[in-house]
Enzyme design. Sequence first.
Site, PDB file in Angstrom:
ATOM      1  CG  ASP A  37     -16.943 -39.785 -71.873  1.00 57.75           C
ATOM      2  OD1 ASP A  37     -17.422 -40.142 -70.774  1.00 57.75           O
ATOM      3  OD2 ASP A  37     -15.758 -39.428 -72.028  1.00 57.75           O
TER       4      ASP A  37
ATOM      5  CG  ASP B   9     -17.782 -42.849 -67.695  1.00 57.70           C
ATOM      6  OD1 ASP B   9     -17.144 -43.910 -67.859  1.00 57.70           O
ATOM      7  OD2 ASP B   9     -17.248 -41.739 -67.670  1.00 57.70           O
ATOM      8  CD  GLU B  10     -15.229 -43.552 -71.799  1.00 60.25           C
ATOM      9  OE1 GLU B  10     -14.796 -44.123 -72.815  1.00 60.25           O
ATOM     10  OE2 GLU B  10     -14.509 -42.964 -70.985  1.00 60.25           O
TER      11      GLU B  10
HETATM   12 MG   LIG Z   1     -17.005 -39.703 -68.710  1.00 63.41          MG
END
Ligand SMILES: [Mg+2]
Length: 418
Positions: free
Chosen positions: A9, A105-106
């Site tokens: 993350d 973002d992951e």
């Molecule tokens: Mg994040």
Amino acid sequence: MERVILHIDQNCFFASVEMKNNPELRKVPMAVGGDQDQRHGIILAKNALAGAFGVRTAEAIWEARRKCPNLVVVPGHYDQYNYYSQKAYEMYCQYTDRVEPFGLDECWMDVTGSPEARDPGALADTLRTRIRDELGLSCSVGVSFNKIFAKLGSDYKKPDATTVITAENFRDIVWPLPVGDLLFAGRATTSKLARINITTIGQFARLEPSFIRSFLGKNGEMLWIYANGLDESPVARCTDRRDIKSIGNSTTTAEDMMDEEDVWKTIVTLSEQVAGRLRRQRRMAGTIQVHVRDNALHVYERQMRAKEATDSGEEIARMAMALFRLSYDWKNPVRSLGVRASQLSGEEGQRQISFFDPSYQTDERRKIGEVIDTLRLRYGKKIILRGVQLTRPDRDILPDGQIGWNSGGFSAGKEKEF
Ligand SMILES: [Mg+2]
């Protein structure tokens, strides 16, 4: 065999990218605003300095400003986020072909059976170092035997930390956490559980499945499986196409658009962005849709099929402008515009190309498009502009960044920190 799954993350992703591109922003409380229209904008991401003032993700910008009057709000630069997201994804694919993005973002990675799986904590640390050194960003990593616990792990300690959750320790680490921390446990579920005094994952995990089924239904059963570490859902392969149905961008201009020239300028910019994203995904659009909102907030929408599937910004802009002319009567100025591509065809390379097909000759144009994409990603959108975008330099109504419709994002009914 027990699986070895990592969840990575990126920490405060949007804000971190902005600070990397403009280090001055590191020194001030800053946030990325989710809408150019500051009247209705919300906070999409913030840095730690803004967090210290109590600025929260998803609150209104005016609310945040009340807590932190010196808050610097910058517009989002979607192309930049896409660029770093893609770079990180490519890095993960160097270790395994099982990499599944979750939003921008992951990512999950399944490294089961690979040499790195013997010490996944060390792999997690290596990835954090590489993300820091090669991309200048920071991430937290969760390691576990299923996707749900891996995701909890990346959230457990941040920024820039590794958490390993095993079959032996998950009752100690996971079970004391609030039940709302489970993926897909929404507010409705958690408040219903709170009424019977179930607040932690551990309390929930020890309930009878038959009771959960009658109390919460099927979704509750799934959560019970998650809470007990029994989730077996696989990590998708790199080669599995992300199931994107459409790619679109929209914008609210700083001033209302007064005539066709204003509209054309905006449509060209939006179409270039949509085309760039199509090319990055190796997709072609079969249908183009235009979305218009006037200053009285009336909405107009119209779509048309392309004669031939396309990933050309010019082509998309021409169709979008034709659609605009068909649907708009200019009773009011235009407040916002959106361009969306749908009916996406598959891998460009798999397309049948005939030497007699005129589209074969568009290859050259596509290469130019790709060069433009790279330049824009590296140096910003304004490094290269279409002629029309340079008209009326006194009337620069287009915002720097575009945050609007996107694809691949995800909402589990919770606030999400980008
Ligand atoms: Mg994040």
